[in-house]
Write a protein that holds these residues in place. Structure first.
Motif, PDB file in Angstrom:
ATOM      1  N   PRO A 166       0.820  -1.221   0.000  1.00 31.54           N
ATOM      2  CA  PRO A 166       0.000   0.000   0.000  1.00 31.54           C
ATOM      3  C   PRO A 166       0.849   1.263   0.000  1.00 31.54           C
ATOM      4  O   PRO A 166       0.522   2.237  -0.691  1.00 31.54           O
ATOM      5  N   TRP A 167       1.952   1.240   0.748  1.00 28.26           N
ATOM      6  CA  TRP A 167       2.866   2.384   0.749  1.00 28.26           C
ATOM      7  C   TRP A 167       3.591   2.487  -0.596  1.00 28.26           C
ATOM      8  O   TRP A 167       3.644   3.551  -1.219  1.00 28.26           O
ATOM      9  N   ALA A 168       4.152   1.355  -1.059  1.00 29.18           N
ATOM     10  CA  ALA A 168       4.999   1.385  -2.246  1.00 29.18           C
ATOM     11  C   ALA A 168       4.230   1.785  -3.500  1.00 29.18           C
ATOM     12  O   ALA A 168       4.807   2.384  -4.420  1.00 29.18           O
ATOM     13  N   LEU A 169       2.951   1.467  -3.564  1.00 26.73           N
ATOM     14  CA  LEU A 169       2.155   1.762  -4.750  1.00 26.73           C
ATOM     15  C   LEU A 169       1.384   3.074  -4.625  1.00 26.73           C
ATOM     16  O   LEU A 169       0.583   3.413  -5.502  1.00 26.73           O
ATOM     17  N   SER A 170       1.641   3.819  -3.558  1.00 24.11           N
ATOM     18  CA  SER A 170       0.999   5.119  -3.391  1.00 24.11           C
ATOM     19  C   SER A 170       1.851   6.194  -4.059  1.00 24.11           C
ATOM     20  O   SER A 170       2.823   5.893  -4.757  1.00 24.11           O
ATOM     21  N   GLU A 171       1.502   7.431  -3.811  1.00 30.41           N
ATOM     22  CA  GLU A 171       2.214   8.541  -4.457  1.00 30.41           C
ATOM     23  C   GLU A 171       3.322   9.125  -3.596  1.00 30.41           C
ATOM     24  O   GLU A 171       3.982  10.080  -4.004  1.00 30.41           O
ATOM     25  N   VAL A 172       3.543   8.566  -2.393  1.00 32.14           N
ATOM     26  CA  VAL A 172       4.550   9.137  -1.505  1.00 32.14           C
ATOM     27  C   VAL A 172       5.946   8.795  -1.995  1.00 32.14           C
ATOM     28  O   VAL A 172       6.148   7.868  -2.795  1.00 32.14           O
ATOM     29  N   SER A 173       6.922   9.519  -1.509  1.00 34.39           N
ATOM     30  CA  SER A 173       8.302   9.288  -1.903  1.00 34.39           C
ATOM     31  C   SER A 173       8.783   7.932  -1.401  1.00 34.39           C
ATOM     32  O   SER A 173       8.493   7.529  -0.277  1.00 34.39           O
ATOM     33  N   THR A 174       9.548   7.234  -2.239  1.00 32.83           N
ATOM     34  CA  THR A 174      10.110   5.949  -1.838  1.00 32.83           C
ATOM     35  C   THR A 174      11.435   6.110  -1.114  1.00 32.83           C
ATOM     36  O   THR A 174      11.952   5.135  -0.554  1.00 32.83           O
ATOM     37  N   GLY A 175      11.999   7.310  -1.117  1.00 36.83           N
ATOM     38  CA  GLY A 175      13.264   7.537  -0.428  1.00 36.83           C
ATOM     39  C   GLY A 175      14.361   6.651  -0.980  1.00 36.83           C
ATOM     40  O   GLY A 175      14.512   6.491  -2.190  1.00 36.83           O
ATOM     41  N   ARG A 176      15.145   6.017  -0.083  1.00 41.75           N
ATOM     42  CA  ARG A 176      16.238   5.147  -0.486  1.00 41.75           C
ATOM     43  C   ARG A 176      15.790   3.708  -0.747  1.00 41.75           C
ATOM     44  O   ARG A 176      16.598   2.894  -1.221  1.00 41.75           O
ATOM     45  N   VAL A 177      14.556   3.383  -0.424  1.00 38.25           N
ATOM     46  CA  VAL A 177      14.099   1.998  -0.584  1.00 38.25           C
ATOM     47  C   VAL A 177      14.069   1.633  -2.069  1.00 38.25           C
ATOM     48  O   VAL A 177      13.425   2.303  -2.877  1.00 38.25           O
ATOM     49  N   ASN A 178      14.775   0.561  -2.433  1.00 35.39           N
ATOM     50  CA  ASN A 178      14.837   0.149  -3.835  1.00 35.39           C
ATOM     51  C   ASN A 178      14.550  -1.338  -4.031  1.00 35.39           C
ATOM     52  O   ASN A 178      14.828  -1.890  -5.095  1.00 35.39           O
ATOM     53  N   ASN A 179      13.997  -1.979  -2.999  1.00 35.91           N
ATOM     54  CA  ASN A 179      13.688  -3.402  -3.112  1.00 35.91           C
ATOM     55  C   ASN A 179      12.590  -3.780  -2.129  1.00 35.91           C
ATOM     56  O   ASN A 179      12.512  -3.232  -1.025  1.00 35.91           O
ATOM     57  N   LEU A 180      11.717  -4.701  -2.568  1.00 33.35           N
ATOM     58  CA  LEU A 180      10.766  -5.341  -1.661  1.00 33.35           C
ATOM     59  C   LEU A 180      10.880  -6.850  -1.839  1.00 33.35           C
ATOM     60  O   LEU A 180      11.138  -7.346  -2.945  1.00 33.35           O
ATOM     61  N   ARG A 181      10.647  -7.589  -0.755  1.00 31.61           N
ATOM     62  CA  ARG A 181      10.682  -9.049  -0.771  1.00 31.61           C
ATOM     63  C   ARG A 181       9.228  -9.535  -0.716  1.00 31.61           C
ATOM     64  O   ARG A 181       8.574  -9.431   0.316  1.00 31.61           O
ATOM     65  N   LEU A 182       8.738 -10.080  -1.812  1.00 25.71           N
ATOM     66  CA  LEU A 182       7.316 -10.385  -1.919  1.00 25.71           C
ATOM     67  C   LEU A 182       7.068 -11.887  -2.028  1.00 25.71           C
ATOM     68  O   LEU A 182       7.578 -12.547  -2.936  1.00 25.71           O
ATOM     69  N   GLY A 183       6.258 -12.397  -1.102  1.00 23.47           N
ATOM     70  CA  GLY A 183       5.831 -13.782  -1.148  1.00 23.47           C
ATOM     71  C   GLY A 183       4.330 -13.869  -1.268  1.00 23.47           C
ATOM     72  O   GLY A 183       3.785 -14.242  -2.305  1.00 23.47           O
ATOM     73  N   GLU A 184       3.614 -13.478  -0.209  1.00 23.93           N
ATOM     74  CA  GLU A 184       2.165 -13.629  -0.185  1.00 23.93           C
ATOM     75  C   GLU A 184       1.474 -12.900  -1.331  1.00 23.93           C
ATOM     76  O   GLU A 184       0.530 -13.417  -1.938  1.00 23.93           O
ATOM     77  N   ALA A 185       1.928 -11.703  -1.656  1.00 21.49           N
ATOM     78  CA  ALA A 185       1.271 -10.938  -2.731  1.00 21.49           C
ATOM     79  C   ALA A 185       1.375 -11.659  -4.069  1.00 21.49           C
ATOM     80  O   ALA A 185       0.415 -11.697  -4.847  1.00 21.49           O
ATOM     81  N   ILE A 186       2.541 -12.239  -4.364  1.00 23.19           N
ATOM     82  CA  ILE A 186       2.716 -12.950  -5.624  1.00 23.19           C
ATOM     83  C   ILE A 186       1.951 -14.270  -5.614  1.00 23.19           C
ATOM     84  O   ILE A 186       1.286 -14.637  -6.587  1.00 23.19           O
ATOM     85  N   LEU A 187       2.018 -14.990  -4.504  1.00 25.24           N
ATOM     86  CA  LEU A 187       1.433 -16.329  -4.450  1.00 25.24           C
ATOM     87  C   LEU A 187      -0.083 -16.302  -4.313  1.00 25.24           C
ATOM     88  O   LEU A 187      -0.797 -17.055  -4.988  1.00 25.24           O
ATOM     89  N   LEU A 188      -0.584 -15.427  -3.436  1.00 28.32           N
ATOM     90  CA  LEU A 188      -2.004 -15.439  -3.109  1.00 28.32           C
ATOM     91  C   LEU A 188      -2.749 -14.177  -3.522  1.00 28.32           C
ATOM     92  O   LEU A 188      -3.981 -14.132  -3.453  1.00 28.32           O
ATOM     93  N   GLY A 189      -2.019 -13.127  -3.893  1.00 27.95           N
ATOM     94  CA  GLY A 189      -2.681 -11.894  -4.326  1.00 27.95           C
ATOM     95  C   GLY A 189      -3.385 -11.158  -3.220  1.00 27.95           C
ATOM     96  O   GLY A 189      -4.329 -10.402  -3.472  1.00 27.95           O
ATOM     97  N   THR A 190      -2.940 -11.349  -1.963  1.00 27.86           N
ATOM     98  CA  THR A 190      -3.610 -10.727  -0.820  1.00 27.86           C
ATOM     99  C   THR A 190      -2.653  -9.894   0.015  1.00 27.86           C
ATOM    100  O   THR A 190      -1.440 -10.101   0.000  1.00 27.86           O
ATOM    101  N   ASP A 191      -3.227  -8.953   0.751  1.00 31.52           N
ATOM    102  CA  ASP A 191      -2.489  -8.109   1.692  1.00 31.52           C
ATOM    103  C   ASP A 191      -2.377  -8.867   3.016  1.00 31.52           C
ATOM    104  O   ASP A 191      -3.396  -9.234   3.601  1.00 31.52           O
ATOM    105  N   PRO A 192      -1.169  -9.119   3.521  1.00 29.81           N
ATOM    106  CA  PRO A 192      -1.017  -9.915   4.739  1.00 29.81           C
ATOM    107  C   PRO A 192      -1.555  -9.243   5.998  1.00 29.81           C
ATOM    108  O   PRO A 192      -1.838  -9.930   6.983  1.00 29.81           O
ATOM    109  N   VAL A 193      -1.713  -7.931   5.977  1.00 30.09           N
ATOM    110  CA  VAL A 193      -2.232  -7.237   7.156  1.00 30.09           C
ATOM    111  C   VAL A 193      -3.751  -7.303   7.202  1.00 30.09           C
ATOM    112  O   VAL A 193      -4.347  -7.674   8.206  1.00 30.09           O
ATOM    113  N   THR A 194      -4.401  -6.994   6.094  1.00 23.19           N
ATOM    114  CA  THR A 194      -5.859  -6.958   6.063  1.00 23.19           C
ATOM    115  C   THR A 194      -6.489  -8.260   5.579  1.00 23.19           C
ATOM    116  O   THR A 194      -7.657  -8.536   5.863  1.00 23.19           O
ATOM    117  N   GLY A 195      -5.719  -9.046   4.828  1.00 22.20           N
ATOM    118  CA  GLY A 195      -6.268 -10.242   4.214  1.00 22.20           C
ATOM    119  C   GLY A 195      -7.080  -9.962   2.967  1.00 22.20           C
ATOM    120  O   GLY A 195      -7.604 -10.886   2.339  1.00 22.20           O
TER     121      GLY A 195
END
Length: 373
Positions: free
Chosen positions: A204-233
């Motif tokens: 939700p943060w990474a796909l918003s309009e806010v600045s990404t700063g120095r962050v240049n990588n995310l480690r994604l498992g659940e989103a790729i495998l299940l297409g769901t947000d792990p916090v909200t489900g």
């Protein structure tokens, strides 16, 4: 076909990876595909790579070895701190590892020197999740010590969010992580190539309009495998949520009107042992249980409701419709159910969409440690 079984749609996994890689690439954020929930299943790993992830990550060395033995040559990271007993295997199979303890890093350096190579180290920072991580005030010193250790090279820093605390990161959290990368480079020079901001909870943060700063990588498992947000489900827009389904065979279907009055020996196991007293409804028993998956993490077709589960049985309410013995019920899975099912030796894995040498798609049924082609 064998039951219980997990059916895996590689095309949907690849599509999910491609969608996220494209969206995050526009924000200059690379994607590392996390394979721990599928025990390093090589076909799933390949689907992630075909979707554009720049590398893979896992928490268990046997999963990494499994992928390497299957011929996967991309960069692979160990995202749980390596065990001291695993040093040789980690150096052999992993390009980098996420670390917090100097004792471990020193052992990694010694093992790498012995093999005449260098191993990449990413320092994990404690950012409030209260699991693993170097405290922020100790990060500069830890980075300096890694740089001074023969056999290892500092490649970046990372943070975890929503693993223990189940709280998604805020823009302020990401700004703090970016600031820590600047501090390390101010003290040690330009040594922080990778700033891995977290996992699927960060989307939700990474796909918003806010600045990404120095962050240049995310480690994604659940989103790729299940297409769901792990916090909200909740499903993530644009992603498939049915790449994995589990099938279980019906072994009994009946009406049992007399209430079962028992006292649970272990109260903590009683949550999924509620038996309803309703002689107008049908109770159906499936040949799958807590030993095979997390029954509380299964999602059922409309009109079917879980009543309870034990080690080898799951009881469901099928309203007033009797489901024939020998038929199967198809269920969706949340992350906990997927993780347990993929590691269960008695749950077959059927892969859809694997390409053979002649280019024709072929389905395969596999065991976690055995392939039945």
């Amino acid at each position: 076909m064998t039951s219980p079984r997990v059916e895996i749609n590689l095309g949907k996994i690849q599509a999910n990876a491609r969608y996220l890689v494209r969206r995050l690439g526009a924000r200059r954020i690379s994607v590392t595909g996390v394979t721990k929930a599928v025990c390093g299943h090589p076909d799933v790993a390949e689907a992630m790579l075909e979707g554009g992830v720049t590398g893979l990550a896992d928490a268990r060395i046997k999963n990494v070895v499994r992928m390497r033995q299957a011929g996967i040559t991309c960069p692979i990271s160990m995202i749980r701190a390596p065990l001291l007993s695993e040093m040789e295997d980690v150096i052999n199979s992993c390009d980098t590892s996420y670390n917090t303890e100097m004792a471990t890093i020193l052992k990694l350096g010694a093992a790498a020197n012995k093999q005449g190579t260098s191993h990449g180290v990413i320092l994990t920072v404690e950012m409030g999740d209260m699991r693993e991580g170097v405290m922020p005030e100790d990060l500069e010193d830890a980075a300096a010590r890694v740089i001074a250790t023969p056999g290892v090279a500092l490649e970046g820093i990372a943070a975890n969010f929503a693993c223990m605390g189940n709280v998604a990161p805020t823009s302020d959290d990401i700004a703090r992580l970016s600031g820590l990368a600047d501090q390390v480079e101010g003290a040690c020079g330009p040594v922080v190539d990778l700033v891995s901001g977290g996992g699927s909870a960060n989307l939700p943060w990474a796909l918003s309009e806010v600045s990404t700063g120095r962050v240049n990588n995310l480690r994604l498992g659940e989103a790729i495998l299940l297409g769901t947000d792990p916090v909200t489900g909740h499903p993530i827009t644009g992603l498939h949520t049915d790449a994995f389904t589990i099938f279980a065979e019906v072994i009994e279907t009946s009406r049992k009107p007399r209430p079962l009055l028992t006292r649970s020996i272990a109260p903590e196991l009683g949550m999924l042992k509620l038996v309803r007293n309703d002689d107008l409804r049908v109770r159906t028993i499936l040949a799958v249980g807590q030993q095979d998956t997390d029954a509380s993490g299964l999602t059922f077709p409309s009109g079917i409701v879980i009543i309870g589960a034990t080690s080898d049985h799951t009881v469901v309410d099928t309203a007033k419709s009797a489901v024939p013995v020998g038929s199967e019920i198809k269920m969706g899975m949340k992350y906990s159910a997927l993780m347990r099912a993929m590691s269960a030796p008695d749950v077959a894995k059927v892969v859809h969409g694997k390409q053979t040498m002649n280019g024709k798609a072929k389905d395969r049924e596999t065991h976690p440690f055995l392939t039945l082609v």
